[in-house]
Structures are given as C-alpha cells and as structure tokens.
Write an enzyme that holds these catalytic residues in place. Structure first.
Site, PDB file in Angstrom:
ATOM      1  N   ARG A   1       0.904  -1.030   0.486  1.00 31.97           N
ATOM      2  CA  ARG A   1      -0.286   0.222   0.237  1.00 31.97           C
ATOM      3  C   ARG A   1       0.804   1.231  -0.064  1.00 31.97           C
ATOM      4  NH1 ARG A   1      -5.272  -0.567  -0.228  1.00 31.97           N
ATOM      5  NH2 ARG A   1      -5.669   1.246   0.563  1.00 31.97           N
TER       6      ARG A   1
ATOM      7  N   THR B   1      -5.476   6.438  -2.907  1.00 32.93           N
ATOM      8  CA  THR B   1      -6.321   6.157  -3.645  1.00 32.93           C
ATOM      9  C   THR B   1      -6.817   7.108  -4.571  1.00 32.93           C
ATOM     10  OG1 THR B   1      -7.650   4.693  -1.690  1.00 32.93           O
ATOM     11  CG2 THR B   1      -9.112   4.989  -3.473  1.00 32.93           C
TER      12      THR B   1
ATOM     13  N   ARG C   1       1.178   5.137  -8.005  1.00 32.30           N
ATOM     14  CA  ARG C   1       0.128   6.234  -8.555  1.00 32.30           C
ATOM     15  C   ARG C   1       0.570   8.005  -8.144  1.00 32.30           C
ATOM     16  NH1 ARG C   1      -3.647   3.009  -4.102  1.00 32.30           N
ATOM     17  NH2 ARG C   1      -5.421   2.015  -5.752  1.00 32.30           N
TER      18      ARG C   1
ATOM     19  N   ASN D   1      -6.028   4.223 -11.479  1.00 30.67           N
ATOM     20  CA  ASN D   1      -4.994   5.071  -9.944  1.00 30.67           C
ATOM     21  C   ASN D   1      -4.418   3.259 -10.330  1.00 30.67           C
ATOM     22  OD1 ASN D   1      -6.505   2.803  -8.870  1.00 30.67           O
ATOM     23  ND2 ASN D   1      -7.324   4.050  -7.332  1.00 30.67           N
TER      24      ASN D   1
ATOM     25  N   HIS E   1      -4.576  -2.095  -7.492  1.00 34.29           N
ATOM     26  CA  HIS E   1      -5.371  -2.599  -6.100  1.00 34.29           C
ATOM     27  C   HIS E   1      -4.587  -3.359  -5.597  1.00 34.29           C
ATOM     28  CE1 HIS E   1      -8.146  -3.867  -3.536  1.00 34.29           C
ATOM     29  NE2 HIS E   1      -7.432  -5.187  -3.853  1.00 34.29           N
TER      30      HIS E   1
HETATM   31  P1  ADP Z   1      -8.779   1.747  -2.275  1.00 37.34           P
HETATM   32  O1  ADP Z   1      -8.290   1.031  -3.616  1.00 37.34           O
HETATM   33  O2  ADP Z   1      -7.454   2.199  -2.316  1.00 37.34           O
HETATM   34  O3  ADP Z   1      -8.017   0.567  -1.379  1.00 37.34           O
HETATM   35  P2  ADP Z   1     -10.865   1.830  -2.215  1.00 37.34           P
HETATM   36  O4  ADP Z   1     -11.369   0.455  -2.032  1.00 37.34           O
HETATM   37  O5  ADP Z   1     -11.542   3.148  -1.341  1.00 37.34           O
HETATM   38  O6  ADP Z   1      -9.474   2.604  -2.674  1.00 37.34           O
HETATM   39  O7  ADP Z   1     -11.953   2.248  -3.786  1.00 37.34           O
HETATM   40  C1  ADP Z   1     -11.540   1.212  -4.630  1.00 37.34           C
HETATM   41  C2  ADP Z   1     -11.433   2.166  -6.121  1.00 37.34           C
HETATM   42  O8  ADP Z   1     -12.876   2.839  -6.472  1.00 37.34           O
HETATM   43  C3  ADP Z   1     -10.136   2.791  -5.833  1.00 37.34           C
HETATM   44  O9  ADP Z   1      -9.180   2.224  -5.812  1.00 37.34           O
HETATM   45  C4  ADP Z   1     -10.505   4.059  -7.389  1.00 37.34           C
HETATM   46  O10 ADP Z   1     -10.491   2.804  -8.345  1.00 37.34           O
HETATM   47  C5  ADP Z   1     -12.234   3.854  -7.869  1.00 37.34           C
HETATM   48  N1  ADP Z   1     -12.321   5.181  -6.291  1.00 37.34           N
HETATM   49  C6  ADP Z   1     -12.660   4.933  -5.046  1.00 37.34           C
HETATM   50  N2  ADP Z   1     -13.215   6.656  -4.899  1.00 37.34           N
HETATM   51  C7  ADP Z   1     -13.333   6.782  -5.985  1.00 37.34           C
HETATM   52  C8  ADP Z   1     -14.211   8.111  -6.601  1.00 37.34           C
HETATM   53  N3  ADP Z   1     -15.282   8.915  -4.870  1.00 37.34           N
HETATM   54  N4  ADP Z   1     -14.544   8.454  -7.381  1.00 37.34           N
HETATM   55  C9  ADP Z   1     -14.094   7.791  -8.724  1.00 37.34           C
HETATM   56  N5  ADP Z   1     -13.986   6.054  -8.432  1.00 37.34           N
HETATM   57  C10 ADP Z   1     -13.811   5.904  -7.064  1.00 37.34           C
END
Ligand code: ADP
Length: 195
Positions: free
Chosen positions: A123, A129, A140, A160, A163
């Site tokens: 991470r 994110t 990222r 991004n 995952h």
């Molecule tokens: P991470 O992937 O960093 O763990 P999250 O689990 O919160 O983040 O979100 C899952 C995925 O959803 C993110 O990696 C991103 O691709 C997308 N995402 C998150 N928040 C948003 C948002 N507000 N608008 C659009 N896409 C989002």
C-alpha cells in the site's frame, strides 16, 4: 515473527496499469523492496468476478460516495449539478457501477506478493487512492494524475493503476477469491532474503 516476514498480499494491476505498459515497472518496484512474487497471471475478468471482488455492504459503498463528495467540496463543485444527487450511498452505487465497467475494460494482472509486512508495504509503494494527491515516488504519484472530480465528471472510476489489499484479512479473502481453485501459488527461496 514468521507471521510478519512471510505475510501475503493480493495485487491486481488495473486496466490503466496494463495499458500504460507498467506491468514490468510495478513488479520491479515490489521486487526491489525485497517482496517476493509467488503467483502471477494476466487474465480477462468477468463482470461477475469484479462485482464479487468489491464489497457490497452499505458502509463500503457510502465511503466511496463520501470520497467523491469530499473532492467536490474541496473544488467547490455542486454534486447535484454534476451527478444529480448529493447522497453518499447513491453516489457510492454509481461509482461502484463505473468501477465494474473500468475493471473489465482490458486484461488485468493478478499477483500474490509475500514479504515483510507485505500488506502495508505494498500500500505504501502504491500510494493513496487518489493519484492527484499521491506523493512522487509512489506508483500512483509517479504514473497518474487522476482525481475523483475529473473521473466523476466523465462518469467513470478513478484510474489508479493497481489494487492492493488493505488488511491481512482482506488479503486472505482476495487471494482465495482470485487464486482459490488454482495450484498456482509457489514457494521458493530468494537470494539474500530467505538464505
Ligand atoms: P483503494 O483501491 O485505494 O483501496 P477504495 O477501496 O476506497 O480504494 O476504492 C476502490 C476503487 O474505487 C479505487 O481504487 C478507485 O479506482 C475507485 N474509486 C474510489 N473512490 C472513488 C471515487 N470517489 N470516484 C471514482 N472512483 C473511485
């Protein structure tokens, strides 16, 4: 300490990571931090697989919506004008739908990565994110400038690059989901790390 030294995490290179030609770069950054790739495969996911990868509970979906609203607030954008609502859960549901479209738009690369505090380490290497606020030096931050404000105005998920599991429990669940029925997780000794 074996538990921390041999921690496993799950990594998925997303469509933009694959299409930007970053597969090698991502693996390089993980391996140079002494993390060991113990499973690796490119594949085309189904919508159903992605749908069951992302949580369906109200708390998670509301958090997605809150992230969007946070960016709208910061940049003084009216969510009602942009998305037709300012309700976290409704926006969260929209984002989840966009995520499924995005994640099935190209092949992905799935990996199991093992090493010292692998979950937190990956991470950290990935960065937060939202790429627009990620520090240089993170994957990222170095390879994307996307933000929720831009993505949502284009009715799509934030691109991004990758995952990575957030907790060891989530990692276990995701490794089971993506590799469960395959005998494709390997063990080997890496020079200088495992002796
Ligand atoms: P991470 O992937 O960093 O763990 P999250 O689990 O919160 O983040 O979100 C899952 C995925 O959803 C993110 O990696 C991103 O691709 C997308 N995402 C998150 N928040 C948003 C948002 N507000 N608008 C659009 N896409 C989002």
């Amino acid at each position: 300490m074996k538990r921390f030294k041999e921690e496993k995490t799950f990594v998925l290179i997303k469509p933009d990571g694959v299409r930007k030609g970053l597969v090698g770069e991502i693996i390089k950054r993980l391996e140079q931090r002494d993390l060991k790739i113990i499973a690796l495969e490119m594949f085309q996911p189904t919508k159903k697989q992605i749908d069951s990868h992302y949580p369906k509970d109200k708390k998670w979906i509301t958090r997605l919506g809150e992230k969007s609203l946070g960016t709208y607030h910061k940049y003084n954008i009216d969510p009602v004008k942009e998305l037709g609502t300012n309700k976290e859960k409704v926006i969260g549901d929209m984002v989840r739908k966009w995520l499924i479209e995005y994640m099935t738009s190209a092949p992905l690369v799935r990996m199991v990565v093992q090493g010292v505090h692998a979950v937190d380490m990956v991470r950290k290497i990935a960065g937060p994110t939202m790429p627009s606020v990620a520090d240089m030096g993170t994957i990222r931050g170095d390879f994307s400038a996307d933000s929720a404000a831009i993505a949502n105005s284009e009715k799509r998920a934030v691109a991004n690059i990758l995952h990575a599991s957030e907790t060891p429990e989530e990692a276990e669940h995701e490794i089971q989901h993506w590799f469960g029925d395959k005998p494709s997780i390997f063990q080997y000794k890496r020079f200088g790390i495992d002796g």
